[in-house]
Scaffold this active site. Structure first.
Site, short mmCIF file in Angstrom:
data_model
loop_
_atom_site.label_atom_id
_atom_site.label_comp_id
_atom_site.label_asym_id
_atom_site.label_seq_id
_atom_site.Cartn_x
_atom_site.Cartn_y
_atom_site.Cartn_z
N LEU B 19 1.00 -1.15 0.09
CA LEU B 19 -0.20 0.06 0.03
C LEU B 19 0.82 1.11 -0.15
O LEU B 19 1.38 1.41 0.92
CB LEU B 19 -0.68 -0.02 1.15
CG LEU B 19 -1.70 -1.30 1.54
CD1 LEU B 19 -2.55 -1.11 2.77
CD2 LEU B 19 -2.57 -1.66 0.41
N GLY B 20 1.10 2.07 -1.07
CA GLY B 20 1.69 3.22 -1.35
C GLY B 20 2.88 2.76 -1.97
O GLY B 20 3.72 1.96 -1.83
N LYS B 118 4.52 5.73 11.81
CA LYS B 118 4.70 6.25 13.24
C LYS B 118 3.65 6.72 13.80
O LYS B 118 3.36 6.68 15.16
CB LYS B 118 5.78 7.09 13.25
CG LYS B 118 5.95 8.33 12.37
CD LYS B 118 7.31 8.95 12.16
CE LYS B 118 7.19 10.06 10.96
NZ LYS B 118 7.88 9.41 9.82
N GLU B 142 9.30 -1.85 12.65
CA GLU B 142 10.68 -1.29 12.74
C GLU B 142 10.87 -0.23 12.06
O GLU B 142 11.51 0.77 12.68
CB GLU B 142 11.73 -2.66 12.37
CG GLU B 142 13.00 -2.10 12.41
CD GLU B 142 13.28 -2.00 14.07
OE1 GLU B 142 13.53 -3.21 14.78
OE2 GLU B 142 13.85 -0.91 14.50
N LYS B 218 7.74 8.81 17.66
CA LYS B 218 8.49 7.97 17.75
C LYS B 218 8.93 7.78 19.05
O LYS B 218 9.23 6.83 19.63
CB LYS B 218 9.66 8.42 16.85
CG LYS B 218 9.70 8.47 15.54
CD LYS B 218 10.56 9.20 14.72
CE LYS B 218 10.32 9.07 13.18
NZ LYS B 218 11.31 10.02 12.61
#
Lengths: 471, 471
Positions: B19-20, B118, B142, B218
């Site tokens: 997606l993207g 994030k 990650e 984050k």
């Protein structure tokens, strides 16, 4: 502290058998006792220490004196490993035997294993992984490399979707302590080694550390994982630091470098176009601006370069009881979680099976320190030997050597050394320091052999590599 | 390149829905195509790109122009997620919606999910993990923190047996680029921001970066994992860098510091003896000798302190297509391996449920830059305000301000500022810079308020924290 976690997590127990109660073993036992509640919350089951295998029942126990029930101690490691209520075996004995047999026995009995044994994994990981995979249990050894620093897991998992090209590191605290002290104080190797031994940073018999063998074992483990290829300690080219002189450290400093014992693993492409793995340990000149140059004392650091990630660095304490116990405990929690979830499966990834590149085929830049007679024409004729072998010179530093043996630098130059210029103004002979452009190990060895036979050359005193600086 | 691996590994296929196809998505697609053979060997199954959801079918495709079959592109993301032959969904759209719904849809349909989002994970991780755990699939992210640098996995796994006390980092490349440039060139914030925008290091609307919100997201993610507690972006105290003046950077430099936008998460113990999590993002003075001080430009670094491991540092590229794609690909390989081995289970560890410490309860050292009238007795009476609130002064630097607005340092002192000494020799007023010992945020705010009302004070120009240097 962790008193709100799910009560159900306390119901199940995971039995731990600990082999070894030395510096690291004691700290692992302490963590298991002191942090029991938090570990239980993280695992979803209590981690219960079922027994600790030791050599002597009555030795002093340090941090564990009042923490570990003496009734848990046993001298029969094999019996502990075989116990039905032991689910995970933590091997912290070190060395090949009896550690290897005990681990294999544990794996065959369906127990997961956590180990910090670099020598064993650098030599026999294939057999151990075979046994673990057959039994469908975990086999973790993060603590075998770089103490507290997570290196194995990032290489194996985080970078599993990338193509690692280099793993370079400072992975031995003893040699880094010695070289750091030589660099900051200007002292001789022997003097600094004695100090390191007095401070407990070097063992009475320091051979494994100063000879580079400890670093070589860790290099083999990292190279195996990074390049999906079985690399054993025997595949690693090893040179130790015992021949590093104060004069080498001083000259390196003058030229903007510091000397470090490096672990280097690289993916190299040979003349035939095929990829190989080059794994080596040696003292090398590192530019002071490189991140590894400022890793001092007992610290370790590993720099990983990968095609997409670029350059990564991992830094921390590379040895010591508590830091190493942190890694062991992380593996223990992972193995225990997997047991709770019923999903443990050890796997070794060696599909690439790259051949090992011989050191003579690996290109590097070199630092060569040569003692010569103090007379005109010497530099030109020594330089001609390099030129004949196609070893190109990047920098020359000449020093007059007074009779008292001290050093008297008479200037550095970043130009080619083809012009005539004898070492001047000193009556104790002279020293020529040459830094080459990139050359193959084979060509360099031949050059050095011929330079040694040159009539005006007294001795080739040092040949060291220079890393992390392109031509 | 990886042509000797087990042929069986090629037989099974794992379908990937992407997606993207922006900066990161394009690089992930490139890795999937270019490194297909190696990834297959590592996973034990082929990773096959089944489709790519994009906003417009006819946009230019950069690195993917000739790599991705245009037939794979679709504008119907929901349909792609629902396809039977998609096993893992890689979400690289960013933002809360529609990313959240698409991920939940994927998880509910039993697909593992890899994301770099994030904002989403800093706000809604609880709901997402609930869905993943119910479906027994993986949920990895990650790449949401610090680009290529493995941070989540080391925090979650490698340090699972240790007790993390601090996670401090530089996790936003745009602000680090701006502050690094202000430090090296002495330029104003506005000028450097414009340069950063021209070079592509800052977006046209830089608010999320310079306001600290990107770093806050984050920080929430890292704090949640490190302290086994749900921390959302709303729990993070945020201050941006828009008010940092060239004069702050210059004074910090004179005192031996550099200004960095820090992500700080700490385990703190309140007056009641209970532990809390303090999570905050703000520009702070960092001693030049601290490892984070030399993290410049677009690089990121995270320092983790744990009871047993001691201090660890992770360093690398924190943004950019290829570095972020490296993290995404690592997660993708992990999720795919788990599918092959039938062992995927997402888990969130939030058992500790620590409360969040309000910023007023967190102690810090402060840097206060005050513009004052140039007359005798001002420093003593300003210092008295600090003393009244029990905010102890460590260092004072006074500067005369010439009418042209430049700075003219008249000396630093590491002693107490209780002695009388007016700013001298300048006709444009004077500036007092005070560095305090550790003080609570509440006491400092009250002190600043009172200083602002002092008749000789023109303005309190800056209040910044100072980190990593004990009293």
């Amino acid at each position: 502290m962790g008193n709100k976690h799910d009560e159900n997590s306390e119901k199940r127990e995971i039995g731990v058998g600990l082999l070894g109660l030395g510096t690291v073993g004691s700290e692992v036992a302490r963590v298991l006792v002191e942090d029991a509640e938090e570990l239980a919350a993280r695992v979803g089951a209590k981690l219960v220490l079922r027994g600790v295998a030791v050599r002597k029942l009555d030795a002093p126990r340090g941090v564990c004196e009042h923490l570990v029930d003496p009734a848990l101690l046993t001298t029969d490691a094999a019996e502990l490993v075989a116990r039905d209520d032991v689910d995970v075996v933590v091997e912290l004995i070190g060395g090949i035997n009896p550690a290897k047999d005990l681990i294999r026995q544990a794996l065959r009995a369906g127990k997961s294993v956590v180990s910090a044994n670099k020598a064993l994994f650098a030599a026999h990981s294939a057999k151990l992984f075979e046994a673990a995979q057959k039994a469908k249990v975990d086999l973790f050894f993060e603590a075998a490399v770089a103490g507290a620093i997570p290196v194995i897991r990032p290489l194996r998992q985080s970078l599993a979707g990338d193509r690692i090209t280099t793993v370079a590191g400072i992975v031995n605290g003893t040699t880094n302590f010695i070289l750091s002290a030589m660099d900051s104080k200007g002292d001789d190797y022997d003097k600094v080694l004695r100090e390191a031994q007095e401070l407990g940073y070097a063992e009475a018999d320091p051979t494994a550390d100063v000879g580079g063998h400890d670093a070589a074992a860790k290099t083999a483990i990292m190279a195996s994982i990074a390049f999906h290829t079985r690399v054993t300690a025997d595949d690693v080219h090893v040179e130790g630091i015992t021949d590093i002189a104060a004069a080498d450290v001083e000259s390196a400093k003058q030229l903007g470098y510091t000397i470090k014992l490096l672990s280097m693993s690289e993916r190299v492409t040979g003349g035939d176009g095929h990829e190989r793995v080059s794994a080596r340990v040696y003292p090398a000149l590192v530019p002071r601006s490189h991140p590894l140059a400022s890793v001092n004392g007992a610290y370790n650091a590993v720099v990983v370069e990968a095609v997409n990630a670029g350059r990564l660095m991992f830094y921390g304490q590379g040895a010591g009881g508590a830091p190493t116990a942190s890694s062991v405990a992380g593996d223990l929690v992972a193995a225990a979680r997997n047991l709770v979830l019923g999903r443990a499966v050890a796997s070794e990834s060696t599909y690439a099976k790259l051949p090992i590149a011989p050191i003579s085929d690996v290109a590097a830049r070199y630092f060569v320190r040569i003692r010569v007679d103090d007379r005109p024409g010497v530099l030109a004729s020594v330089a001609a030997v390099f030129a004949k072998r196609d070893v190109s010179i990047a920098t020359v530093l000449q020093k007059g050597l007074p009779r008292d043996g001290g050093h008297d630098a008479s200037g550095g130059s970043d130009a080619s050394a083809q012009s005539e210029s004898a070492a001047d103004g000193a009556s104790g002979g002279a020293e020529i320091i040459i830094i080459t452009h990139s050359a193959l190990g084979g060509a360099l060895s031949e050059t050095v052999r011929e330079v040694e036979g040159h009539p005006a050359v007294v001795e080739v005193e040092s040949v060291l590599r220079l890393e992390f600086e392109n031509d």
